[in-house]
Scaffold this motif. Structure first.
Motif, PDB file in Angstrom:
ATOM      1  N   LYS A  12       0.910  -1.201   0.177  1.00 63.51           N
ATOM      2  CA  LYS A  12       0.097   0.036  -0.167  1.00 63.51           C
ATOM      3  C   LYS A  12       0.918   1.155  -0.116  1.00 63.51           C
ATOM      4  O   LYS A  12       0.477   2.333  -0.555  1.00 63.51           O
ATOM      5  CB  LYS A  12      -0.806  -0.062   1.273  1.00 63.51           C
ATOM      6  N   ARG A  13       1.952   1.217   0.789  1.00 63.51           N
ATOM      7  CA  ARG A  13       2.829   2.506   0.850  1.00 63.51           C
ATOM      8  C   ARG A  13       3.480   2.583  -0.605  1.00 63.51           C
ATOM      9  O   ARG A  13       3.627   3.593  -0.755  1.00 63.51           O
ATOM     10  CB  ARG A  13       4.003   2.079   1.894  1.00 63.51           C
ATOM     11  N   VAL A  14       4.111   1.422  -1.167  1.00 61.96           N
ATOM     12  CA  VAL A  14       4.559   1.698  -2.226  1.00 61.96           C
ATOM     13  C   VAL A  14       3.592   2.035  -3.379  1.00 61.96           C
ATOM     14  O   VAL A  14       4.163   3.029  -4.201  1.00 61.96           O
ATOM     15  CB  VAL A  14       5.334   0.491  -2.936  1.00 61.96           C
ATOM     16  N   GLU A  15       2.441   1.708  -3.261  1.00 59.87           N
ATOM     17  CA  GLU A  15       1.477   2.201  -4.468  1.00 59.87           C
ATOM     18  C   GLU A  15       1.248   3.692  -4.186  1.00 59.87           C
ATOM     19  O   GLU A  15       1.068   4.512  -5.114  1.00 59.87           O
ATOM     20  CB  GLU A  15       0.019   1.379  -4.141  1.00 59.87           C
ATOM     21  N   ARG A  16       1.078   4.104  -3.076  1.00 64.22           N
ATOM     22  CA  ARG A  16       0.876   5.399  -2.636  1.00 64.22           C
ATOM     23  C   ARG A  16       2.112   6.364  -3.242  1.00 64.22           C
ATOM     24  O   ARG A  16       2.071   7.605  -3.468  1.00 64.22           O
ATOM     25  CB  ARG A  16       0.622   5.844  -1.239  1.00 64.22           C
ATOM     26  N   TYR A  17       3.336   5.783  -2.730  1.00 59.23           N
ATOM     27  CA  TYR A  17       4.635   6.639  -3.353  1.00 59.23           C
ATOM     28  C   TYR A  17       4.570   6.492  -4.892  1.00 59.23           C
ATOM     29  O   TYR A  17       4.743   7.673  -5.429  1.00 59.23           O
ATOM     30  CB  TYR A  17       5.813   5.718  -2.833  1.00 59.23           C
ATOM     31  N   GLU A  18       4.154   5.406  -5.469  1.00 62.42           N
ATOM     32  CA  GLU A  18       4.151   5.674  -6.958  1.00 62.42           C
ATOM     33  C   GLU A  18       2.994   6.484  -7.598  1.00 62.42           C
ATOM     34  O   GLU A  18       3.320   7.510  -8.468  1.00 62.42           O
ATOM     35  CB  GLU A  18       3.979   4.110  -7.774  1.00 62.42           C
ATOM     36  N   ALA A  19       1.835   6.654  -6.828  1.00 64.38           N
ATOM     37  CA  ALA A  19       1.122   7.603  -7.284  1.00 64.38           C
ATOM     38  C   ALA A  19       1.286   8.925  -7.028  1.00 64.38           C
ATOM     39  O   ALA A  19       1.031   9.774  -7.896  1.00 64.38           O
ATOM     40  CB  ALA A  19      -0.278   7.290  -6.496  1.00 64.38           C
ATOM     41  N   ALA A  20       1.891   9.365  -5.965  1.00 58.29           N
ATOM     42  CA  ALA A  20       2.556  10.618  -5.607  1.00 58.29           C
ATOM     43  C   ALA A  20       3.703  11.032  -6.626  1.00 58.29           C
ATOM     44  O   ALA A  20       3.515  12.176  -7.287  1.00 58.29           O
ATOM     45  CB  ALA A  20       2.845  10.466  -4.247  1.00 58.29           C
ATOM     46  N   LEU A  21       4.400  10.006  -7.144  1.00 60.34           N
ATOM     47  CA  LEU A  21       5.352  10.192  -8.110  1.00 60.34           C
ATOM     48  C   LEU A  21       4.992  10.591  -9.416  1.00 60.34           C
ATOM     49  O   LEU A  21       5.475  11.669 -10.002  1.00 60.34           O
ATOM     50  CB  LEU A  21       6.312   8.820  -7.885  1.00 60.34           C
ATOM     51  N   ASP A  22       3.842  10.039  -9.677  1.00 63.84           N
ATOM     52  CA  ASP A  22       3.178  10.193 -11.153  1.00 63.84           C
ATOM     53  C   ASP A  22       2.722  11.406 -11.034  1.00 63.84           C
ATOM     54  O   ASP A  22       2.622  12.523 -11.986  1.00 63.84           O
ATOM     55  CB  ASP A  22       2.170   8.995 -11.335  1.00 63.84           C
TER      56      ASP A  22
END
Length: 83
Positions: A12-22
């Motif tokens: 979940k943290r990785v997904e949030r990080y990837e979304a924020a990066l996008d």
């Protein structure tokens, strides 16, 4: 907490990080486009001035500004540029 729960939290943290990066990349591209448009417009004005065209204040105020496809404000052309 089981190993699966910890793994799920990490995913979940990785997904949030990837979304924020996008989102950050998209915002950076937007800013880059705005700055690029402004630099091109400034250069266009400079070239026009070098060729003897003058931005007339009365013509600029007579024509409202329009927006380009990205919603950026674009000053209207004076008669000397438009014709």
């Amino acid at each position: 907490m089981t190993m699966y729960e910890g793994s799920s939290d990490l995913h979940k943290r990785v997904e949030r990080y990837e979304a924020a990066l996008d989102e950050m990349r998209a915002a950076q591209q937007e800013i880059k486009n705005i700055l690029h448009d402004q630099v091109l417009y400034d250069r266009w004005q400079q070239l026009g001035a070098d060729l003897g065209f003058v931005v007339a204040a009365t013509a600029a105020t007579a024509h409202p500004q329009s927006a380009d496809m990205n919603g950026h404000s674009v000053p209207a052309l004076t008669e000397s540029w438009a014709g």
